[in-house]
Design a protein around this motif. Structure first.
Motif, mmCIF file in Angstrom:
data_model
loop_
_atom_site.group_PDB
_atom_site.id
_atom_site.type_symbol
_atom_site.label_atom_id
_atom_site.label_comp_id
_atom_site.label_asym_id
_atom_site.label_seq_id
_atom_site.Cartn_x
_atom_site.Cartn_y
_atom_site.Cartn_z
ATOM 1 N N ILE A 139 0.808 -1.295 0.025
ATOM 2 C CA ILE A 139 -0.013 -0.066 -0.101
ATOM 3 C C ILE A 139 0.740 1.274 0.038
ATOM 4 C CG2 ILE A 139 -1.544 1.372 1.403
ATOM 5 C CD1 ILE A 139 -2.840 -1.220 2.359
ATOM 6 N N LEU A 140 1.915 1.285 0.899
ATOM 7 C CA LEU A 140 2.858 2.316 0.870
ATOM 8 C C LEU A 140 3.536 2.627 -0.558
ATOM 9 C CD1 LEU A 140 4.201 2.144 4.517
ATOM 10 C CD2 LEU A 140 2.842 3.695 3.566
ATOM 11 N N ALA A 141 4.084 1.545 -1.246
ATOM 12 C CA ALA A 141 4.644 1.453 -2.491
ATOM 13 C C ALA A 141 3.699 2.018 -3.516
ATOM 14 C CB ALA A 141 5.087 -0.037 -2.741
ATOM 15 N N MET A 142 2.537 1.464 -3.454
ATOM 16 C CA MET A 142 1.296 1.952 -4.615
ATOM 17 C C MET A 142 1.215 3.692 -4.018
ATOM 18 S SD MET A 142 0.725 -0.091 -6.606
ATOM 19 C CE MET A 142 -0.685 0.536 -7.292
ATOM 20 N N LEU A 143 1.156 4.076 -2.691
ATOM 21 C CA LEU A 143 0.660 5.406 -2.526
ATOM 22 C C LEU A 143 2.070 6.295 -3.141
ATOM 23 C CD1 LEU A 143 -0.905 7.329 -1.233
ATOM 24 C CD2 LEU A 143 0.113 6.725 1.021
ATOM 25 N N THR A 146 4.258 10.103 -6.533
ATOM 26 C CA THR A 146 5.219 10.566 -7.746
ATOM 27 C C THR A 146 4.761 10.832 -9.079
ATOM 28 O OG1 THR A 146 7.002 9.056 -6.456
ATOM 29 C CG2 THR A 146 7.566 9.781 -8.490
ATOM 30 N N LEU A 147 3.830 9.790 -9.511
ATOM 31 C CA LEU A 147 2.939 10.274 -10.721
ATOM 32 C C LEU A 147 2.466 11.324 -10.666
ATOM 33 C CD1 LEU A 147 2.618 9.057 -13.522
ATOM 34 C CD2 LEU A 147 0.612 7.657 -12.603
ATOM 35 N N MET A 148 1.778 11.752 -9.856
ATOM 36 C CA MET A 148 0.788 12.955 -9.844
ATOM 37 C C MET A 148 1.733 14.346 -9.799
ATOM 38 S SD MET A 148 -2.260 12.037 -6.891
ATOM 39 C CE MET A 148 -2.666 14.069 -7.011
ATOM 40 N N LEU A 149 2.716 14.154 -8.935
ATOM 41 C CA LEU A 149 3.717 15.370 -9.070
ATOM 42 C C LEU A 149 4.551 15.464 -10.431
ATOM 43 C CD1 LEU A 149 5.557 14.716 -5.411
ATOM 44 C CD2 LEU A 149 4.185 16.368 -6.202
#
Length: 110
Positions: free
Chosen positions: A5-9, A14-17
């Motif tokens: 979950i933390l990796a996906m978050l 990162t993708l959003m930034l």
């Protein structure tokens, strides 16, 4: 599971930034292009306005000259008309004088 979950978050953040940075760069490029195009359009409009203003001034000067020529013709005609009327007044005055002189003579035919 918590690590997944933390990796996906982390990946999502990162993708959003990354996408936000790309969007901001695109917005900045669009803003820059729009400012350049607006400056070019503004310059073309000012040049066109100056050209139209010059053409209008030239046209107005021509119209003004034509009007002045027309006024000169009217003034010349009025001067001629005034001369004719004054001449007519002098002639009528002389004729009235002659008529008065004839009326004042005694009638000797009787």
């Amino acid at each position: 599971m918590e690590q997944a979950i933390l990796a996906m978050l982390g990946i999502i953040i990162t993708l959003m930034l990354y996408l936000d940075r790309g969007r901001r760069a695109d917005d900045a490029q669009i803003r820059k292009d729009m400012n350049e195009n607006n400056a070019q359009i503004r310059k073309e409009m000012n040049d066109g306005n100056a050209q139209i203003r010059n053409e209008m001034n030239d046209g107005n000067a021509q119209i003004r000259n034509e009007m002045n020529d027309g006024f000169k013709q009217v003034h010349n005609r009025l001067d001629k008309l005034t001369d004719v009327v004054m001449d007519l007044c002098r002639r009528v005055g002389r004729l009235e004088g002659r008529a008065e002189a004839r009326d004042s003579k005694p009638d000797t035919s009787q």
